[in-house]
Design a protein around this motif. Structure first.
Motif, PDB file in Angstrom:
ATOM      1  N   PHE A   1       1.400 -59.883 140.878  1.00 43.46           N
ATOM      2  CA  PHE A   1       1.775 -59.160 142.097  1.00 43.46           C
ATOM      3  C   PHE A   1       0.548 -58.556 142.778  1.00 43.46           C
ATOM      4  N   ARG A   2      -0.426 -58.115 141.999  1.00 41.78           N
ATOM      5  CA  ARG A   2      -1.632 -57.533 142.592  1.00 41.78           C
ATOM      6  C   ARG A   2      -2.466 -58.602 143.288  1.00 41.78           C
ATOM      7  N   ALA A   3      -2.614 -59.760 142.660  1.00 40.52           N
ATOM      8  CA  ALA A   3      -3.373 -60.852 143.288  1.00 40.52           C
ATOM      9  C   ALA A   3      -2.660 -61.341 144.547  1.00 40.52           C
ATOM     10  N   ALA A   4      -1.350 -61.534 144.446  1.00 41.92           N
ATOM     11  CA  ALA A   4      -0.582 -61.991 145.602  1.00 41.92           C
ATOM     12  C   ALA A   4      -0.595 -60.944 146.716  1.00 41.92           C
ATOM     13  N   GLY A   5      -0.461 -59.682 146.352  1.00 41.21           N
ATOM     14  CA  GLY A   5      -0.512 -58.607 147.344  1.00 41.21           C
ATOM     15  C   GLY A   5      -1.850 -58.563 148.046  1.00 41.21           C
ATOM     16  N   ALA A   6      -2.921 -58.818 147.299  1.00 37.55           N
ATOM     17  CA  ALA A   6      -4.255 -58.852 147.898  1.00 37.55           C
ATOM     18  C   ALA A   6      -4.347 -59.979 148.921  1.00 37.55           C
ATOM     19  N   GLU A   7      -3.795 -61.137 148.575  1.00 38.95           N
ATOM     20  CA  GLU A   7      -3.865 -62.253 149.521  1.00 38.95           C
ATOM     21  C   GLU A   7      -2.955 -62.011 150.725  1.00 38.95           C
ATOM     22  N   LEU A   8      -1.789 -61.458 150.490  1.00 37.25           N
ATOM     23  CA  LEU A   8      -0.882 -61.170 151.608  1.00 37.25           C
ATOM     24  C   LEU A   8      -1.510 -60.195 152.590  1.00 37.25           C
ATOM     25  N   ALA A   9      -2.122 -59.151 152.074  1.00 34.93           N
ATOM     26  CA  ALA A   9      -2.621 -58.067 152.923  1.00 34.93           C
ATOM     27  C   ALA A   9      -4.031 -58.289 153.459  1.00 34.93           C
ATOM     28  N   HIS A  10      -4.815 -59.141 152.797  1.00 35.84           N
ATOM     29  CA  HIS A  10      -6.240 -59.214 153.143  1.00 35.84           C
ATOM     30  C   HIS A  10      -6.750 -60.626 153.396  1.00 35.84           C
ATOM     31  N   SER A  11      -5.866 -61.516 153.818  1.00 41.63           N
ATOM     32  CA  SER A  11      -6.322 -62.866 154.155  1.00 41.63           C
ATOM     33  C   SER A  11      -5.477 -63.395 155.306  1.00 41.63           C
ATOM     34  N   ASP A  12      -5.881 -64.529 155.805  1.00 48.29           N
ATOM     35  CA  ASP A  12      -5.142 -65.184 156.887  1.00 48.29           C
ATOM     36  C   ASP A  12      -4.183 -66.245 156.368  1.00 48.29           C
TER      37      ASP A  12
ATOM     38  N   LEU B   1      -9.547 -62.292 146.019  1.00 45.64           N
ATOM     39  CA  LEU B   1      -8.323 -61.822 145.371  1.00 45.64           C
ATOM     40  C   LEU B   1      -8.602 -60.733 144.352  1.00 45.64           C
ATOM     41  N   VAL B   2      -9.593 -60.948 143.510  1.00 45.81           N
ATOM     42  CA  VAL B   2      -9.902 -59.964 142.467  1.00 45.81           C
ATOM     43  C   VAL B   2     -10.435 -58.673 143.087  1.00 45.81           C
ATOM     44  N   ASP B   3     -11.387 -58.798 144.001  1.00 43.03           N
ATOM     45  CA  ASP B   3     -11.979 -57.600 144.615  1.00 43.03           C
ATOM     46  C   ASP B   3     -10.942 -56.788 145.391  1.00 43.03           C
ATOM     47  N   LYS B   4     -10.154 -57.453 146.216  1.00 45.89           N
ATOM     48  CA  LYS B   4      -9.161 -56.735 147.018  1.00 45.89           C
ATOM     49  C   LYS B   4      -8.049 -56.162 146.140  1.00 45.89           C
ATOM     50  N   ALA B   5      -7.658 -56.888 145.094  1.00 44.74           N
ATOM     51  CA  ALA B   5      -6.623 -56.375 144.184  1.00 44.74           C
ATOM     52  C   ALA B   5      -7.093 -55.103 143.493  1.00 44.74           C
ATOM     53  N   VAL B   6      -8.372 -55.046 143.160  1.00 40.08           N
ATOM     54  CA  VAL B   6      -8.916 -53.856 142.495  1.00 40.08           C
ATOM     55  C   VAL B   6      -9.162 -52.734 143.512  1.00 40.08           C
ATOM     56  N   ASN B   7      -9.796 -53.057 144.619  1.00 41.43           N
ATOM     57  CA  ASN B   7     -10.157 -52.029 145.605  1.00 41.43           C
ATOM     58  C   ASN B   7      -8.962 -51.464 146.362  1.00 41.43           C
ATOM     59  N   TYR B   8      -7.890 -52.230 146.444  1.00 45.53           N
ATOM     60  CA  TYR B   8      -6.688 -51.776 147.158  1.00 45.53           C
ATOM     61  C   TYR B   8      -5.483 -51.740 146.219  1.00 45.53           C
ATOM     62  N   GLN B   9      -5.747 -51.479 144.949  1.00 47.24           N
ATOM     63  CA  GLN B   9      -4.676 -51.509 143.942  1.00 47.24           C
ATOM     64  C   GLN B   9      -3.553 -50.535 144.272  1.00 47.24           C
ATOM     65  N   ALA B  10      -3.863 -49.314 144.657  1.00 45.83           N
ATOM     66  CA  ALA B  10      -2.814 -48.320 144.920  1.00 45.83           C
ATOM     67  C   ALA B  10      -1.876 -48.766 146.049  1.00 45.83           C
ATOM     68  N   PRO B  11      -2.385 -49.164 147.228  1.00 50.37           N
ATOM     69  CA  PRO B  11      -1.442 -49.603 148.259  1.00 50.37           C
ATOM     70  C   PRO B  11      -0.703 -50.889 147.897  1.00 50.37           C
ATOM     71  N   ILE B  12      -1.361 -51.787 147.163  1.00 49.73           N
ATOM     72  CA  ILE B  12      -0.681 -53.015 146.727  1.00 49.73           C
ATOM     73  C   ILE B  12       0.421 -52.672 145.736  1.00 49.73           C
ATOM     74  N   ASP B  13       0.139 -51.771 144.807  1.00 53.92           N
ATOM     75  CA  ASP B  13       1.170 -51.349 143.853  1.00 53.92           C
ATOM     76  C   ASP B  13       2.335 -50.656 144.564  1.00 53.92           C
ATOM     77  N   GLN B  14       2.035 -49.870 145.587  1.00 53.96           N
ATOM     78  CA  GLN B  14       3.104 -49.207 146.351  1.00 53.96           C
ATOM     79  C   GLN B  14       3.956 -50.245 147.084  1.00 53.96           C
ATOM     80  N   LEU B  15       3.310 -51.252 147.653  1.00 54.28           N
ATOM     81  CA  LEU B  15       4.024 -52.344 148.313  1.00 54.28           C
ATOM     82  C   LEU B  15       4.925 -53.058 147.307  1.00 54.28           C
ATOM     83  N   THR B  16       4.410 -53.296 146.118  1.00 57.62           N
ATOM     84  CA  THR B  16       5.185 -53.953 145.061  1.00 57.62           C
ATOM     85  C   THR B  16       6.340 -53.070 144.624  1.00 57.62           C
ATOM     86  N   ASP B  17       6.070 -51.788 144.425  1.00 61.73           N
ATOM     87  CA  ASP B  17       7.136 -50.855 144.010  1.00 61.73           C
ATOM     88  C   ASP B  17       8.300 -50.861 144.994  1.00 61.73           C
ATOM     89  N   ARG B  18       7.996 -50.912 146.286  1.00 66.42           N
ATOM     90  CA  ARG B  18       9.061 -50.924 147.292  1.00 66.42           C
ATOM     91  C   ARG B  18       9.886 -52.208 147.224  1.00 66.42           C
TER      92      ARG B  18
END
Length: 145
Positions: free
Chosen positions: A91-102, A55-72
């Motif tokens: 929202f960043r942690a949840a976005g990381a799990e939504l986008a980068h986990s099963d 969660l932490v790694d993906k939230a940081v490494n994919y912050q821009a697309p996660i933030d864009q997803l949140t903004d929408r």
């Protein structure tokens, strides 16, 4: 353990934003001193280090697309930069799990609404989190609905 890891991930992301610490420093601190720690006689729950790191790694490494997803998912007048820093971390942690986990999206939503309740027990934030995460999940994983 997984629920605790989600809470710890939100705390770690918040701490990184506020202090400017690196992912490595914060991750190490949480794993060494927070997972299972005892404060004033109360023991903290052990976390799942693999989920926490994901969660932490993906939230940081994919912050821009996660933030864009949140903004929408947010109302146009409320971009993520204007959101409370705790909610932004959530929202960043949840976005990381939504986008980068099963993990099924409905599980992610439910778990992070519970995290919101932990931070905002008396507020309307859990309902807000539910609505935003539902929108994010439907965009990130439409086949799950």
């Amino acid at each position: 353990m997984k629920s605790a890891s989600r809470l710890y991930a939100v705390q770690a992301l918040y701490q990184m934003e506020q202090s400017g610490q690196t992912v490595e420093a914060v991750t190490q601190e949480f794993e060494d001193y927070r997972f299972g720690a005892e404060y004033d006689g109360d023991a903290m729950i052990e976390g799942d280090p693999d989920l926490f790191r994901l969660l932490v790694d993906k939230a940081v490494n994919y912050q821009a697309p996660i933030d864009q997803l949140t903004d929408r998912a947010l109302v146009a007048k409320w971009p993520i930069a204007r959101i409370d820093p705790t909610l932004r971390a959530l929202f960043r942690a949840a976005g990381a799990e939504l986008a980068h986990s099963d993990t099924p999206p409905k599980v992610v939503i439910s778990e992070f609404v519970d995290v919101a309740r932990a931070f905002f027990p008396e507020g309307k934030e859990p309902q807000f989190v539910n609505a935003v995460l539902d929108h994010m999940a439907r965009e990130a994983k439409p086949d799950a609905f």
